[in-house]
Structures are given as structure tokens and as C-alpha cells.
Design an enzyme around this catalytic site. Sequence first.
Site, PDB file in Angstrom:
ATOM      1  N   GLU A 155       0.814  -1.219   0.000  1.00  0.00           N
ATOM      2  CA  GLU A 155       0.000   0.000   0.000  1.00  0.00           C
ATOM      3  C   GLU A 155       0.851   1.274   0.000  1.00  0.00           C
ATOM      4  O   GLU A 155       0.759   2.116   0.898  1.00  0.00           O
ATOM      5  CB  GLU A 155      -0.953   0.003   1.193  1.00  0.00           C
ATOM      6  CG  GLU A 155      -1.993  -1.097   1.110  1.00  0.00           C
ATOM      7  CD  GLU A 155      -2.996  -1.068   2.256  1.00  0.00           C
ATOM      8  OE1 GLU A 155      -4.094  -1.595   2.090  1.00  0.00           O
ATOM      9  OE2 GLU A 155      -2.665  -0.504   3.322  1.00  0.00           O
ATOM     10  N   GLU A 311      -6.973  -7.578  -1.006  1.00  0.00           N
ATOM     11  CA  GLU A 311      -7.438  -7.374   0.366  1.00  0.00           C
ATOM     12  C   GLU A 311      -8.871  -6.862   0.351  1.00  0.00           C
ATOM     13  O   GLU A 311      -9.246  -6.018  -0.469  1.00  0.00           O
ATOM     14  CB  GLU A 311      -6.574  -6.339   1.106  1.00  0.00           C
ATOM     15  CG  GLU A 311      -5.230  -6.810   1.574  1.00  0.00           C
ATOM     16  CD  GLU A 311      -4.565  -5.779   2.473  1.00  0.00           C
ATOM     17  OE1 GLU A 311      -5.301  -4.967   3.097  1.00  0.00           O
ATOM     18  OE2 GLU A 311      -3.331  -5.754   2.534  1.00  0.00           O
TER      19      GLU A 311
END
Length: 687
Positions: A155, A311
Site C-alpha cells: 500500500e 485485500e
Amino acid sequence: MTDATPRRIRLDALAFGGDYNPDQWPEEVWHEDVRLMREAGVNLVSLPVFSWPQLETSPGVYDWEWLDRVIEVLWAGGIRIDLATATATPPAWLVRAHPEMLPWDADGRRLEFGSRQAYCPSSPVWREHVGRMARAMAERYGQHPAVALWHISNEYGDHVARCWCPESAAHFRRWLEARYGDLDGLNEAWGVNVWGQRYTAWTQIEPPRRATGPVNPTQLLDFERFGSDALLELFRIEVDVLREVTPELPVTTNFMSLFRELDYWRFAEHEDLVTDDAYPDPADPHAHVPAALNYGLMRSLKGGQPWLLLEQAASAVSWRDVNVPKAPGRMRVDSLQAIAHGSDGAMFFQWRQARYGQEKFHSAMLGHRGESSRSFQETAALGRELQRLAAVRGTRVRSRVALVVDWDSWWATSATESLPSQRLSWLQQTRDWHAALHALGHPVDTVRATGPFEGYDLVVVPNLYVTDAAQAAALEAYAVGGGTVVVGPFSGVVDTTEKVHPGGAPGPLRALLDIEVDEPWPVADGSVERIALDGARYDAPVWTEWIEAGHEASVVAGFAGGVLDGRPAITRRSHGAGTAWYLGAVLEIDGLVAVMRRALAHAGLPARDRTDPHLEAVTRADDRTDYTFVLNHGPRELTLDVPEGATDLLADGVVAARLVLPPLGVAVLASPRASKPPFITLSDTTE
């Protein structure tokens, strides 16, 4: 191989699993985990994302044995690994040895170690260690048959997207020198004669920290570009190492949906598989609509190739002010929505719910109650269901509509306070235009403003504030070739250096649209302007424009009331074999639905007569078969008209022409591929 020939993930089924953190648990739990993973149908896990300190316990001292054992336990259970390079955050020993690598905020404060991403993206120390750790991981595990995919960092930009430290300042200056060549070029680009900002030495330039008043907008835009590029450079260090050591393995880094801080068009050029982390809010009954836009971006970043939802939450997250759990069935429909939009699997954060740390209340596939937990029961049921959908793996979404996503325009309209109105939001405008098309029944791809536009009947451009000649030429060529293009307000205003185009807006889009924007006319807080279209009036609560239509442009709608009463609000120009529309106002959703309905009809595309924001239909296809996902995101039953004779892959039966979907229900209809994708509408029997 090159970046243009992506390597494929080593997996022969839809991916199902999640982040796994075995270093948080004693070794006897690992074997229990694998047993339950097999029971749930898990075939892929991500690890060891945050385990650098456990792998390199001190400089140059490695402890691989525990990870060796974990990998062997997983592989013995038939579970493959999305292997992280473990570079998501630095170990404490590295930070304390080199405190200069910590990031600074815009106020000049150094951010401390104690969370994650505690690094300056420009730090040479960090970059050296990241490359070294990636190489160590690749040399240790790159040939292991369990490894399906490389997972670089985690991320990017989530916690530190920009840094204002001295090292970042020096890097920013080097970036500017490469971009502009010399100080004369920079001074010209930045328009420094305004407010006396001329620079006579590179060392005089700093990142745009907090200042006495509004900061130069071109400096702000360049700093956004630089910040994205700095993280891209960091990413490429690991990409290059992994491709050198393991040239056959694909690489990815997990994106965060439609994320302002990073230009994902450029990141995706350097990875093999696009992956995304998506967390629609269960408290928002319409969260699936912007999620569909996010997924449209993910599948478009590499030209329509399947991507992977890496995710999502099984239930509640841990980082909102109020973390509402997902109601029974919500996780299933959320997962199948991502697959409908081109994901070749459904992954979660995380496998086993943590007992300590910042994410101990974040849900997991295996909750605190173990296999008795609702989350495990629901994810195990989803795992079994995904096996029914094996045929959709590798297929592509069929879309006839594209939406332009341009990071320069997003950055430029959100980084500065020197605009006619702070109420004009690039992101909200983009989401609203997509929501109108979603309501009318169309999945939407995304494209750059330069295309490619082939295969699309309609291209919409919610906002293109920063516009150059190449973008204008591409859009004009698309219209001349027979396409329909709709351009939104405050477009064609400035060039890439934030200078207003000669003659003002719409700048290089003038030839396409045949209009002049005499003046932007933002709407005062608490006021509402209106436009009249097809006998109805629609609210414009944020933004309007004083437009002059040229001889080749016809007026589709005008303003009704106020100073702009009777003036053009929407124009249309026949351009070659196609058409270019301009919408000179920010409309609420009902007005946008009306405008998009007109544009779809002009483009020869169907639109639902009756709309329901909870209904979604998306078709994936291969050369022979259409797989149409029909989803009911809402709390009430829907009755739908669908193609008769299709087979529902989730129900083992042939469906009739009328399909009843319960709340949170999903059907996946397989039928012979048609010349146009099936179009699903509400039946007249639906209340």
C-alpha cells in the site's frame, strides 16, 4: 521478457485466501491454520508483509528458518504464496542507525517510528536497504514452487505519500532540473513573476511547506507529480532486482482503489498483475457504486486484463470512527462484485484475526472464535462457491463506456486554494458521473485522456482541468471516427504548467466542442441554480459557467432562472461521424442520469427505463461464452428481465426470462457469447 509481456500468476484457479501472519502465533497454530485453510478452500496466502525485523534481526544477520518452515507447511497443504519482499516498513535497528531516513510532514516535524511506513521515499539509505532485502528474499525463495507471485512493499502512500525532509527537498530539486533543464525553464513554467518568486539558484527551491499565504499552484502540482514519481522509483528498485534474480515470476504491489496520491497508470506499467485493496463501508448502502468505479480502474490499468482483489474485510475494519460489521451475505456479494468486474479471485485481510496490535479488532476469515466464528462460516461457504465459477477465470469484462481518469487534473484541482471555488471536487464529480452510468445499467472502464478509445461507443470526461494538445487531439479523433464524447465543466482550462490557455477555457478542446467559456460561475453556498432539460428542471448546487455556443454547436439545455437564465448549459456538436457534448454545470445525480440517458441514446447504447441503485449487472466473456453477474446489493427482492435459457452457475439450473433475486442475492448467467453483452433490466413486476 519485458514489461510489455506480463508474467502470469502461478495459480490454476480463482485465488482465495488472505494475508497470513504466522510470526504472530506459535508454531503449533500453523498446522491448525493449514487444516482450516484446506477446509475453507484457501489456495493462496500473502506473507510475510511486515516481517523484516524477524527475518533480519540485526544488520546482515538473517533468521530464515522460521519462514522456511512456514512455507513448507503451506506447500505441503497445497497452498501457494503471494510472497512479500517484507519491505513494507523498516526494522527499528535501521531507523535508529539512520534517523535521517524518517519522513517529515509539511510543518517540518519529523515523524517517529512506532507505526508503519516510517521512511522517506527519497532516502538513499532506505533505497539501498530495500534493494538489498528484495535481493535476499529473491535469492532465498525465488525458486520455491510454492511462490505464485511477488508482493512488493504494501500500500504505497497509505501513511507516507509525501515527505518534506531535506533529502526529499534535494531530490525534488533534481527532479525539477531533469524536467525543466535549467532555472530559466523552471521560472517560465512556474510563472514566478507573480508575487516575486523568481529563483536564481536551485538551492533556493524547497518543497511547498506551509507558507504565509497561497503557494504557487504550479509548484504544488509539480510536488504532487514528484511525490508520486519518488514512490514509483522506490517500487522500481525492487522490480528490477526481482526481475534480475527471478525473471519468470510476476510482480505486483497492492493498490488502494481510486487513490489520489499515486498515478496508478504509471505504476501499472511496471507490474505484471494489478492488485487492489478495497474496503467499501458496510454502513453506506450505496458503497458498491464507487467500488464499481474502483474496479473499473483496476481492470483498465493493464488494458482490460484480469486483476486480483488482494485485500478486503470479512466483516468490520478497525480504522473508521465507527467500524460497522458486514451483515450476513454482504461479504459474499462484495466478493462476487469484484469478480464480476474482472478480479480473478477474492482475497482478504487477514486469515486469522490478531489478538494484539493496531488491527486486533479488524475482522478476519478466521475470527477470534476460530472455526465457530461467523466470518469463518461465511468465507468457507464463499470458497466452495468460487469453485463453481472456475470458468470465468481469465475472461474479460465487456464494457462499451469509458471514463477518463487523469491524475494531473485531480492533483491540480485539489492541491491549491487558488481556484474559483473549493466546492468543485474532481473525485466527487468523477464518482457522480460514474454513478449515473451505473444506474442506467453500464459497467464503466477507465482510460487516460489520450486513450486508447477503440471499442467504446461513449467516452465521458467528468473533468480535464489540465489539458494538453495530445489529449485534445485524441478526443477529437475519437469523435471524428464516430464516437460520442461528453466533457464536464472546468475542462481545458490550463496547460501542464498551470497556465490558462490562450483565450481561456476550453483551450485545446475548443475545436472539439465549438464553445467558449466566458467565465466560471460558481454557486454560492446555500444557493442552487437549475438547468431545464426535456421538460424537467435539475439542480446545480455547486458550479455553473457562462458559455457561448459557436455556429457548429447546438444548445441541448439552458439555465433556468438566475443571472444565467436562458444561457446555454449543455451543448452538442456533430463532429465528423461522432458527437461532442459539453456540460457546463455540476448537476446532482438525477440531472446527470438525464444527461447520460441522452448521451447513451445518441451513442446507440441501451439504458434502463427504471433505475435502482442496488441493481448491478456485469458481463465477463471469453470467445464463446458470456458470464453475466447479476447482483442485488439492496435490502429488498428484485425481479429482473434476463435472457432466457442461460445457466446460473451458482444454482445449477437454467433460468427463465424473469429472475427473482433476494436481498444480497447473486446470479451468474452463462450463455453463448452474443454480439452485444446481455442487458439486464428491472421487470415491470418489481415494486
